[in-house]
Motif scaffolding. Structure first.
Motif, PDB file in Angstrom:
ATOM      1  N   UNK A  39       0.829  -1.205   0.000  1.00 40.77           N
ATOM      2  CA  UNK A  39       0.000   0.000   0.000  1.00 40.77           C
ATOM      3  C   UNK A  39       0.864   1.256   0.000  1.00 40.77           C
ATOM      4  N   UNK A  40       1.965   1.218   0.754  1.00 43.09           N
ATOM      5  CA  UNK A  40       2.857   2.377   0.802  1.00 43.09           C
ATOM      6  C   UNK A  40       3.523   2.599  -0.557  1.00 43.09           C
ATOM      7  N   UNK A  41       4.040   1.546  -1.152  1.00 42.03           N
ATOM      8  CA  UNK A  41       4.686   1.664  -2.462  1.00 42.03           C
ATOM      9  C   UNK A  41       3.710   2.198  -3.497  1.00 42.03           C
ATOM     10  N   UNK A  42       2.488   1.686  -3.481  1.00 44.25           N
ATOM     11  CA  UNK A  42       1.479   2.122  -4.438  1.00 44.25           C
ATOM     12  C   UNK A  42       1.138   3.592  -4.246  1.00 44.25           C
ATOM     13  N   UNK A  43       0.995   4.021  -2.997  1.00 43.60           N
ATOM     14  CA  UNK A  43       0.647   5.417  -2.722  1.00 43.60           C
ATOM     15  C   UNK A  43       1.754   6.353  -3.178  1.00 43.60           C
ATOM     16  N   UNK A  44       2.990   6.017  -2.837  1.00 48.11           N
ATOM     17  CA  UNK A  44       4.117   6.869  -3.223  1.00 48.11           C
ATOM     18  C   UNK A  44       4.255   6.915  -4.736  1.00 48.11           C
ATOM     19  N   UNK A  45       4.118   5.773  -5.396  1.00 51.94           N
ATOM     20  CA  UNK A  45       4.234   5.737  -6.849  1.00 51.94           C
ATOM     21  C   UNK A  45       3.158   6.588  -7.520  1.00 51.94           C
ATOM     22  N   UNK A  46       1.948   6.550  -6.978  1.00 53.95           N
ATOM     23  CA  UNK A  46       0.875   7.362  -7.544  1.00 53.95           C
ATOM     24  C   UNK A  46       1.145   8.850  -7.340  1.00 53.95           C
ATOM     25  N   UNK A  47       1.635   9.222  -6.162  1.00 53.92           N
ATOM     26  CA  UNK A  47       1.959  10.626  -5.901  1.00 53.92           C
ATOM     27  C   UNK A  47       3.052  11.112  -6.846  1.00 53.92           C
ATOM     28  N   UNK A  48       4.061  10.289  -7.055  1.00 53.06           N
ATOM     29  CA  UNK A  48       5.148  10.664  -7.959  1.00 53.06           C
ATOM     30  C   UNK A  48       4.675  10.733  -9.407  1.00 53.06           C
ATOM     31  N   UNK A  50       5.895  15.236  -3.192  1.00 51.37           N
ATOM     32  CA  UNK A  50       6.225  14.476  -4.399  1.00 51.37           C
ATOM     33  C   UNK A  50       6.750  15.362  -5.517  1.00 51.37           C
ATOM     34  N   UNK A  51       6.345  16.621  -5.554  1.00 50.15           N
ATOM     35  CA  UNK A  51       6.825  17.530  -6.587  1.00 50.15           C
ATOM     36  C   UNK A  51       8.338  17.669  -6.543  1.00 50.15           C
ATOM     37  N   UNK A  52       8.889  17.721  -5.328  1.00 54.42           N
ATOM     38  CA  UNK A  52      10.337  17.834  -5.199  1.00 54.42           C
ATOM     39  C   UNK A  52      11.054  16.548  -5.556  1.00 54.42           C
ATOM     40  N   UNK A  53      10.555  15.439  -5.051  1.00 54.24           N
ATOM     41  CA  UNK A  53      11.213  14.155  -5.309  1.00 54.24           C
ATOM     42  C   UNK A  53      11.146  13.776  -6.784  1.00 54.24           C
ATOM     43  N   UNK A  54      10.109  14.232  -7.470  1.00 59.16           N
ATOM     44  CA  UNK A  54       9.972  13.916  -8.884  1.00 59.16           C
ATOM     45  C   UNK A  54      11.007  14.626  -9.748  1.00 59.16           C
ATOM     46  N   UNK A  55      11.718  15.609  -9.195  1.00 65.97           N
ATOM     47  CA  UNK A  55      12.784  16.260  -9.971  1.00 65.97           C
ATOM     48  C   UNK A  55      14.056  15.432  -9.993  1.00 65.97           C
ATOM     49  N   UNK A  56      14.135  14.412  -9.157  1.00 66.26           N
ATOM     50  CA  UNK A  56      15.343  13.589  -9.106  1.00 66.26           C
ATOM     51  C   UNK A  56      15.370  12.622 -10.285  1.00 66.26           C
ATOM     52  N   UNK A  57      16.536  12.485 -10.883  1.00 73.02           N
ATOM     53  CA  UNK A  57      16.696  11.556 -12.006  1.00 73.02           C
ATOM     54  C   UNK A  57      17.988  10.768 -11.797  1.00 73.02           C
ATOM     55  N   UNK A  68      12.588   5.946  -5.395  1.00 75.76           N
ATOM     56  CA  UNK A  68      13.253   6.615  -6.523  1.00 75.76           C
ATOM     57  C   UNK A  68      14.695   6.170  -6.680  1.00 75.76           C
ATOM     58  N   UNK A  69      15.432   6.121  -5.573  1.00 82.21           N
ATOM     59  CA  UNK A  69      16.868   5.854  -5.641  1.00 82.21           C
ATOM     60  C   UNK A  69      17.156   4.358  -5.570  1.00 82.21           C
ATOM     61  N   UNK A  70      18.210   3.944  -6.237  1.00 79.31           N
ATOM     62  CA  UNK A  70      18.587   2.533  -6.230  1.00 79.31           C
ATOM     63  C   UNK A  70      19.139   2.097  -4.880  1.00 79.31           C
ATOM     64  N   UNK A  71      19.772   2.988  -4.190  1.00 77.10           N
ATOM     65  CA  UNK A  71      20.341   2.703  -2.877  1.00 77.10           C
ATOM     66  C   UNK A  71      21.096   3.929  -2.423  1.00 77.10           C
ATOM     67  N   UNK A  72      21.050   4.206  -1.126  1.00 78.43           N
ATOM     68  CA  UNK A  72      21.712   5.399  -0.621  1.00 78.43           C
ATOM     69  C   UNK A  72      21.957   5.245   0.873  1.00 78.43           C
ATOM     70  N   UNK A  73      22.908   6.030   1.373  1.00 77.16           N
ATOM     71  CA  UNK A  73      23.132   6.111   2.813  1.00 77.16           C
ATOM     72  C   UNK A  73      22.568   7.429   3.308  1.00 77.16           C
ATOM     73  N   UNK A  74      22.244   7.457   4.592  1.00 77.26           N
ATOM     74  CA  UNK A  74      21.500   8.567   5.181  1.00 77.26           C
ATOM     75  C   UNK A  74      22.331   9.283   6.238  1.00 77.26           C
ATOM     76  N   UNK A  75      22.267  10.616   6.208  1.00 76.36           N
ATOM     77  CA  UNK A  75      22.819  11.446   7.285  1.00 76.36           C
ATOM     78  C   UNK A  75      21.633  12.155   7.930  1.00 76.36           C
ATOM     79  N   UNK A  76      21.116  11.642   9.065  1.00 75.94           N
ATOM     80  CA  UNK A  76      19.898  12.172   9.673  1.00 75.94           C
ATOM     81  C   UNK A  76      20.221  13.191  10.773  1.00 75.94           C
ATOM     82  N   UNK A  77      19.753  14.414  10.600  1.00 73.46           N
ATOM     83  CA  UNK A  77      20.060  15.511  11.518  1.00 73.46           C
ATOM     84  C   UNK A  77      18.767  16.073  12.101  1.00 73.46           C
ATOM     85  N   UNK A  78      18.557  15.870  13.387  1.00 77.25           N
ATOM     86  CA  UNK A  78      17.431  16.472  14.098  1.00 77.25           C
ATOM     87  C   UNK A  78      17.926  17.756  14.751  1.00 77.25           C
TER      88      UNK A  78
END
Length: 258
Positions: A12-21, A51-58, A135-145
């Protein structure tokens, strides 16, 4: 936040995100996206704007292997910037590894500390991940709160992790909170104009993520990043009551190519 801010079932999550994108078709002038200002409410409220921002990634033409996400602390206060003290973040779509080498370097800065309790129930960073995972094939995260801290101190942290074209920077913030619809539109338009002009400081009455945002705008101005407003709305436009709304915007930034 699975099951509340976004669906808990992977399908359900994958489907929702894909539709938004799929519904997001932003026109991004300039070069590849280096940074995004992205909202962080539940997907039914702000997912279409995010999704508008993430859709600019290629990633096929401009691969991204590291993502820095800086967002506010909603539940646990802190002076400075909190790291999660973990090796990965998890969503129903799988685990995202933390860039432990970068984290080890960051914790040496005076304003940075490891605080798992700050991240434990924080949604501002987590809700960005499902979009990236689809969107991305694989990535590492730098999480800053980011807690109570000045813009220059945040800018120092962002400069330390800025990297090259392989690194995407995301600033997680919503805009005005709980004003009537028309007033919120006016406030948010003025805030967006300030963001696009890199005018700091932006007041904490106008955006919940002003501390990471002000730090980012400081860096963006110095580095000559060019912004593009991709869209704005509020919860009254999507799934909420128009008497008390929360504002959202998506802004993409690119670096000038010499």
């Amino acid at each position: 936040m699975a099951g509340s801010f976004y669906p808990a079932r992977p399908e359900a999550l994958a489907s929702m995100v894909d539709e938004l994108l799929a519904d997001a078709r932003p026109k991004m002038p300039g070069g590849p996206t280096k940074a995004l200002v992205s909202p962080h409410a539940g997907f039914i409220y702000s997912g279409s704007t995010a999704a508008l921002g993430f859709a600019t990634l290629n990633p096929a033409t401009h691969p991204i292997s590291r993502v820095v996400i800086a967002g506010p602390t909603h539940r646990v206060g802190i002076e400075g910037v909190a790291l999660p003290g973990t090796d990965a973040f998890a969503t129903p779509l799988g685990e995202v590894p933390v860039d432990t080498d970068t984290v080890a370097r960051l914790v040496r800065l005076r304003q940075v500390r490891s605080r798992p309790d700050v991240h434990a129930d924080e949604h501002a960073l987590e809700v960005q991940l499902p979009f990236l995972q689809r969107i991305l094939d694989g990535f590492v995260l730098v999480p800053l709160a980011v807690g109570e801290i000045g813009a220059e101190a945040v800018a120092e942290v962002l400069d330390a992790v800025w990297g090259g074209p392989e690194t995407l920077v995301i600033i997680s913030t919503d805009l005005s909170h709980y004003h009537p619809y028309r007033q919120a539109r006016e406030l948010d338009r003025a805030t967006i104009d300030a963001i696009l002009a890199c005018q700091v400081p932006i007041s904490d009455r106008l955006a919940c993520g002003v501390r990471p945002l002000n730090g980012f705008l400081t860096v963006a101005a110095r580095r000559g990043l060019r912004p593009a407003l991709l869209g704005m709305c509020n919860s009254g436009d999507t799934a909420g009551d128009r008497s008390r709304v929360v504002g959202y915007a998506s802004v993409a930034w690119h670096e000038e190519v010499e």
